[in-house]
Design an enzyme around this catalytic site. Structure first.
Site, mmCIF file in Angstrom:
data_model
loop_
_atom_site.group_PDB
_atom_site.id
_atom_site.type_symbol
_atom_site.label_atom_id
_atom_site.label_comp_id
_atom_site.label_asym_id
_atom_site.label_seq_id
_atom_site.Cartn_x
_atom_site.Cartn_y
_atom_site.Cartn_z
ATOM 1 C CG ASN A 159 86.257 36.617 30.944
ATOM 2 O OD1 ASN A 159 86.234 36.480 29.727
ATOM 3 N ND2 ASN A 159 86.504 37.770 31.527
ATOM 4 C CG HIS A 174 87.881 38.485 24.528
ATOM 5 N ND1 HIS A 174 87.826 37.393 25.362
ATOM 6 C CD2 HIS A 174 87.589 39.549 25.309
ATOM 7 C CE1 HIS A 174 87.504 37.775 26.588
ATOM 8 N NE2 HIS A 174 87.358 39.087 26.587
HETATM 9 C C1 HEM Z 1 82.553 47.245 30.560
HETATM 10 C C2 HEM Z 1 83.165 46.083 30.431
HETATM 11 C C3 HEM Z 1 83.416 45.419 29.107
HETATM 12 C C4 HEM Z 1 83.384 45.931 27.847
HETATM 13 C C5 HEM Z 1 83.093 47.365 27.421
HETATM 14 C C6 HEM Z 1 83.691 44.846 26.934
HETATM 15 C C7 HEM Z 1 83.797 44.977 25.563
HETATM 16 C C8 HEM Z 1 84.120 43.960 24.703
HETATM 17 C C9 HEM Z 1 84.308 44.112 23.288
HETATM 18 C C10 HEM Z 1 84.195 45.429 22.534
HETATM 19 C C11 HEM Z 1 84.586 42.895 22.781
HETATM 20 C C12 HEM Z 1 84.889 42.538 21.335
HETATM 21 C C13 HEM Z 1 83.664 41.888 20.722
HETATM 22 C C14 HEM Z 1 83.777 41.617 19.263
HETATM 23 O O1 HEM Z 1 84.570 42.251 18.551
HETATM 24 O O2 HEM Z 1 83.011 40.750 18.785
HETATM 25 C C15 HEM Z 1 84.562 41.970 23.873
HETATM 26 C C16 HEM Z 1 84.752 40.611 23.748
HETATM 27 C C17 HEM Z 1 84.525 39.722 24.772
HETATM 28 N N1 HEM Z 1 84.250 40.020 26.085
HETATM 29 FE FE1 HEM Z 1 84.061 41.833 26.864
HETATM 30 N N2 HEM Z 1 83.890 43.708 27.654
HETATM 31 C C18 HEM Z 1 83.719 43.998 28.984
HETATM 32 C C19 HEM Z 1 83.812 43.136 30.032
HETATM 33 C C20 HEM Z 1 83.785 41.772 29.917
HETATM 34 C C21 HEM Z 1 83.564 40.846 31.003
HETATM 35 C C22 HEM Z 1 83.350 41.243 32.459
HETATM 36 C C23 HEM Z 1 83.550 39.596 30.452
HETATM 37 C C24 HEM Z 1 83.332 38.272 31.114
HETATM 38 C C25 HEM Z 1 82.541 38.121 32.177
HETATM 39 C C26 HEM Z 1 83.783 39.736 29.024
HETATM 40 C C27 HEM Z 1 83.823 38.695 28.113
HETATM 41 C C28 HEM Z 1 84.097 38.844 26.779
HETATM 42 C C29 HEM Z 1 84.279 37.734 25.865
HETATM 43 C C30 HEM Z 1 84.191 36.243 26.191
HETATM 44 C C31 HEM Z 1 84.555 38.286 24.613
HETATM 45 C C32 HEM Z 1 84.882 37.524 23.335
HETATM 46 C C33 HEM Z 1 83.617 37.138 22.599
HETATM 47 C C34 HEM Z 1 83.989 36.370 21.359
HETATM 48 O O3 HEM Z 1 84.496 35.240 21.501
HETATM 49 O O4 HEM Z 1 83.771 36.895 20.258
HETATM 50 N N3 HEM Z 1 83.914 41.061 28.735
HETATM 51 N N4 HEM Z 1 84.295 42.638 25.037
#
Ligand code: HEM
Length: 502
Positions: free
Chosen positions: A129, A56
């Site tokens: 999402n 992201h």
């Molecule tokens: C085990 C599954 C997942 C892991 C380990 C994971 C991990 C991460 C990590 C490390 C980030 C970066 C955050 C940052 O640097 O601030 C991120 C961002 C994000 N993830 Fe996940 N994610 C997973 C699944 C999902 C799922 C299923 C969704 C949605 C339902 C999701 C939605 C998001 C969103 C929207 C962001 C961006 C947040 C922002 O705008 O700063 N992720 N995720």
């Protein structure tokens, strides 16, 4: 010129006499080590980049408010949801997932939909999402999955073999793959898409009675998508299209809004439900759990500074308030660890003091102290331990979450692949999509999958065939595969299918 015009200063506040000419020994140099301003300016510049988000990375954000429109107090004690008409300030960030910070906004990808609510009981983050399901359902698979969506370690190129090899070896992904390769995988900017929690969460009320919920943000602008051809054109001509679209709309007073709903199931319903309600590869069809209106979100203010707000924003599904709690969904449980961990790496141990992340309404009252970039008064002289008898902040047992029954043995339980995994994508293909949607879906898949090795094409096409015969046949035809061979692979178990396509 205004009288308040300020004198340029060093970062320590001293006036700067000249910001164009370095201090040198003689007119032609060399530069002197005593030009502290020059070295301070260069040193700061050398450190201007922080790590981009590991996923992201490319995104756009805006400020706004959430307003309660319906009474949901029988389901949750969350204060920000306690009165119709109550408004809470929010910061939202939308993003693509796989691309780097400079990548095109119109790439085929899920879109992140994250909202921080600044409530009187602490911050609440919705981190969803624009798709209601996900590719995998165990957090152990997430780093591998993401590697396959990024770049090949040798060539540094996007790699169709990696992409489809992993997905075809991970058949539970086929529901999300079907959503992603429809035109919903290329939404028309960020204003014209929905947001979904995907995961199930718990809501509990004042009496500690709880229900399981899924949260939906529905765009008031109407859903709009790009075709593959349009998305490719935009990527070339205006790669920042979604960022520009959001910024310009807000700038000219055309404030985007989303109506917020929940789907609810009681613990009893979840117990008896046909699907595992904590499996993020499944939706709850509206016939099983209708949408219940809660409120609306309006975005009405652009950040004054992109880095300060959007780049430094740190969301986590673990940031919840009383009345909202995680469910046992194992993917969600993995996420609860990952976000705060990555924030500490990306922004530092005190990332919660950065204004966009600080719990500005509730304040922060605890015994955590010190650490790099502790920019507030660090608790002053107040006690920094608990228990204490000097009037420090104390825990309040009235905020206890409901006890949830749990039995079982500790093990690593595989989610067994069952025919159920193909039911919902099949319904989506047959009953929700129009003829045009289906044609675009198949065209979008063929245009991408054709770049993978033929054995991988066959393995993946067999999964589409299992979802729906016409779906599999359409993809097979587009790729020039033999339909009888695909049908034969589709009839096998996943293990045999893998063996047959090694
Ligand atoms: C085990 C599954 C997942 C892991 C380990 C994971 C991990 C991460 C990590 C490390 C980030 C970066 C955050 C940052 O640097 O601030 C991120 C961002 C994000 N993830 Fe996940 N994610 C997973 C699944 C999902 C799922 C299923 C969704 C949605 C339902 C999701 C939605 C998001 C969103 C929207 C962001 C961006 C947040 C922002 O705008 O700063 N992720 N995720």
């Amino acid at each position: 010129m205004s009288e308040t015009k300020k004198t340029l200063t060093t970062s320590q506040g001293a006036p700067v006499r000249d910001d164009l000419n370095s201090m040198t020994a003689g007119e032609r140099g060399p530069v002197l080590a005593q030009d502290i301003h020059l070295f301070d300016k260069l040193a700061h510049f050398d450190r201007e980049r922080i790590p981009e988000r590991v996923v992201h990375a490319k995104g756009a954000g805006a400020w706004g408010y959430f307003e309660v429109t319906h009474d949901v107090t029988k389901y949750t004690r969350a204060k920000f949801l306690s009165n119709i008409g109550k408004k809470t300030e929010v910061f939202a960030r939308f993003s693509t997932v796989g691309g780097e910070k400079g990548s095109a906004d119109t790439e085929r990808d899920p879109r992140g939909f994250a909202v921080k609510f600044f409530t009187e009981e602490g911050n609440y983050d919705f981190v969803g999402n624009n798709t209601p399901v996900f590719f995998i359902r165990d957090p152990l698979k997430f780093p591998d999955f993401i590697h396959t969506q990024k770049r090949n370690p040798a060539t540094n190129l996007k790699d169709a073999d990696m992409f489809w090899d992993f997905l075809s070896l991970t058949p539970e992904s086929v529901h999300q793959v079907t959503v992603l390769f429809s035109d919903r995988g290329t939404p028309y900017g960020y204003r014209n898409m929905n947001g979904y929690s995907g995961h199930t969460f718990m809501w509990y009320n004042e009496k500690n009675e709880y229900v399981w919920v899924k949260i939906h943000f529905k765009t008031a602008q109407g859903n709009k998508t790009l075709t593959r051809e349009e998305a490719t054109k935009f990527a070339g001509e205006d790669p920042d299209f979604a960022t520009r679209d959001l910024y310009n709309a807000i700038d000219k007073g055309d404030f985007p809004a989303w109506n917020v709903y929940v789907q609810i199931m009681t613990p009893g319903q979840v117990e008896k439900y046909r699907y595992n309600s904590f499996d993020i590869t499944k939706v709850w069809p509206h016939a099983d759990a209708p949408l219940i209106p809660v409120g609306k979100m309006v975005l009405n203010r652009n950040p004054k500074n992109y880095f300060a707000d959007t780049e430094q924003a740190a969301f986590s599904p673990g940031t919840v308030v009383p009345g909202i709690a995680p469910s046992p969904d194992k993917m969600l449980q993995g996420r609860l660890f990952s976000y705060h961990d990555t924030h500490r790496h990306r922004l530092g141990a005190n990332y919660h003091l950065i204004p966009v992340n600080a719990p500005r309404v509730s304040g922060e009252h605890n015994n955590q102290r010190d650490g790099a970039m502790r920019t507030d008064d660090n608790g002053g002289g107040a006690p920094n331990y608990w228990p204490n008898s000097f009037g420090g902040p104390s825990p309040d047992a009235s905020y206890s979450e409901p006890p949830v029954p749990l039995t079982g043995v500790i093990d690593r339980f595989g989610f067994e692949l069952t025919e159920d995994d193909f039911v919902q994508p099949g319904e989506l293909f047959r009953n929700v999509m129009t003829d045009t949607d289906r044609a675009h879906l198949i065209g979008n898949i063929v245009a991408h999958l054709k770049n993978a090795q033929v054995r991988i094409q066959k393995r993946q096409t067999a999964l589409f065939y299992k979802v729906d015969k016409k779906y599999g046949e359409g993809v097979a035809k587009g790729l020039g595969l033999r339909i009888d061979e695909v049908a034969e692979l589709a009839a096998m178990t996943q293990a045999d299918r893998v063996k047959a396509t090694l």
